[in-house]
Design a protein around this motif. Structure first.
Motif, PDB file in Angstrom:
ATOM      1  N   LEU A 166      36.004 -77.939 -20.784  1.00  0.00           N
ATOM      2  CA  LEU A 166      35.742 -78.416 -22.140  1.00  0.00           C
ATOM      3  C   LEU A 166      34.933 -77.385 -22.928  1.00  0.00           C
ATOM      4  CD1 LEU A 166      36.035 -80.739 -24.145  1.00  0.00           C
ATOM      5  CD2 LEU A 166      33.988 -81.781 -23.134  1.00  0.00           C
ATOM      6  N   GLY A 167      33.937 -76.799 -22.293  1.00  0.00           N
ATOM      7  CA  GLY A 167      33.129 -75.781 -22.959  1.00  0.00           C
ATOM      8  C   GLY A 167      33.950 -74.572 -23.371  1.00  0.00           C
ATOM      9  N   THR A 168      34.897 -74.179 -22.524  1.00  0.00           N
ATOM     10  CA  THR A 168      35.782 -73.058 -22.860  1.00  0.00           C
ATOM     11  C   THR A 168      36.669 -73.415 -24.047  1.00  0.00           C
ATOM     12  OG1 THR A 168      35.766 -72.284 -20.581  1.00  0.00           O
ATOM     13  CG2 THR A 168      37.580 -71.520 -21.968  1.00  0.00           C
ATOM     14  N   MET A 169      37.213 -74.628 -24.013  1.00  0.00           N
ATOM     15  CA  MET A 169      38.078 -75.077 -25.105  1.00  0.00           C
ATOM     16  C   MET A 169      37.324 -75.120 -26.436  1.00  0.00           C
ATOM     17  SD  MET A 169      40.089 -78.696 -25.429  1.00  0.00           S
ATOM     18  CE  MET A 169      38.753 -79.594 -26.177  1.00  0.00           C
ATOM     19  N   LEU A 170      36.051 -75.519 -26.384  1.00  0.00           N
ATOM     20  CA  LEU A 170      35.245 -75.632 -27.600  1.00  0.00           C
ATOM     21  C   LEU A 170      34.588 -74.318 -28.002  1.00  0.00           C
ATOM     22  CD1 LEU A 170      33.459 -79.030 -26.870  1.00  0.00           C
ATOM     23  CD2 LEU A 170      35.382 -78.617 -28.419  1.00  0.00           C
ATOM     24  N   ILE A 219      31.953 -72.966 -26.454  1.00  0.00           N
ATOM     25  CA  ILE A 219      30.510 -73.149 -26.336  1.00  0.00           C
ATOM     26  C   ILE A 219      29.881 -71.901 -25.722  1.00  0.00           C
ATOM     27  CG2 ILE A 219      28.701 -74.455 -25.132  1.00  0.00           C
ATOM     28  CD1 ILE A 219      30.409 -76.939 -25.529  1.00  0.00           C
ATOM     29  N   ASP A 220      28.822 -71.441 -26.364  1.00  0.00           N
ATOM     30  CA  ASP A 220      28.053 -70.313 -25.845  1.00  0.00           C
ATOM     31  C   ASP A 220      26.579 -70.560 -26.166  1.00  0.00           C
ATOM     32  OD1 ASP A 220      27.731 -69.671 -28.547  1.00  0.00           O
ATOM     33  OD2 ASP A 220      29.148 -68.021 -28.494  1.00  0.00           O
ATOM     34  N   ALA A 221      25.760 -69.587 -25.915  1.00  0.00           N
ATOM     35  CA  ALA A 221      24.315 -69.745 -26.109  1.00  0.00           C
ATOM     36  C   ALA A 221      23.952 -70.024 -27.570  1.00  0.00           C
ATOM     37  CB  ALA A 221      23.584 -68.500 -25.622  1.00  0.00           C
TER      38      ALA A 221
END
Length: 189
Positions: A146-150, A152-154
């Motif tokens: 999900l983080g990759t799809m969105l 998401i990073d620091a």
């Protein structure tokens, strides 16, 4: 969802929580989606004559093209630029081919534990420490995908603008993070 808690019983330590039907449905859907990606990857393994002769299972030697899968199944070796092995793509291919089936199996097994312990219509969840470990693995995999799809990073803010279509998904990401953190706290002695 309620915060995870510890319960000592005659059969040993249990971790418990409760979730409503909507939460159970969302979690089951996310774990099912990640498992589907992994199954698709496993099924795309090309036939290998040596593996057929020896009975040795092999996986894909090429890295996944899907960024979510690439995050779940990263390269085994990263060379420093300018090092003697900087152009050793063959090393990653060999390691991937040897170990990817076992890694996928472990991730699928963790997802299966979650699917088998989340009540379909919500309700009480009771886990052994071994099941809790599987939950942590599956939650990590869902969060990574999900983080990759969105993206998401620091630098990703905690909340997105109301008109950002990623907003509800980011809320789910935060919910999964909270669930994982609560379970880790409950597991700690």
């Amino acid at each position: 969802m309620r915060k995870w808690s510890r319960k000592n019983s005659l059969s040993g330590l249990k971790l418990r929580s409760e979730m409503d039907a909507r939460e159970a449905s969302v979690l089951r859907s996310l774990v099912g989606s990640v498992s589907g990606l992994l199954i698709e990857r496993a099924n795309s393994t090309p036939e290998d004559d040596l593996a057929a002769l020896t009975g040795l299972r092999t996986g894909n030697s090429d890295p996944p093209e899907d960024p979510r899968l690439h995050r779940l199944l990263p390269d085994f070796h990263r060379s420093e630029p300018g090092s003697p092995d900087a152009d050793r793509a063959d090393l990653n291919s060999a390691l991937r081919g040897l170990h990817e089936p076992e890694i996928i199996d472990a991730k699928l097994a963790a997802g299966t534990v979650v699917m088998n312990t989340v009540p379909e219509d919500g309700g009480r969840v009771l886990l052994t420490p071994e099941q809790a470990d599987a939950w942590l693995t599956a939650l990590t995999d869902v969060r990574l995908a999900l983080g990759t799809m969105l993206g998401i990073d620091a630098d990703t803010p905690d909340h997105l603008d109301a008109d950002d279509p990623r907003g509800p998904h980011l809320d789910v990401y935060h919910w999964l993070t909270w669930m994982q953190d609560s379970l880790l706290e409950a597991l700690a002695p």
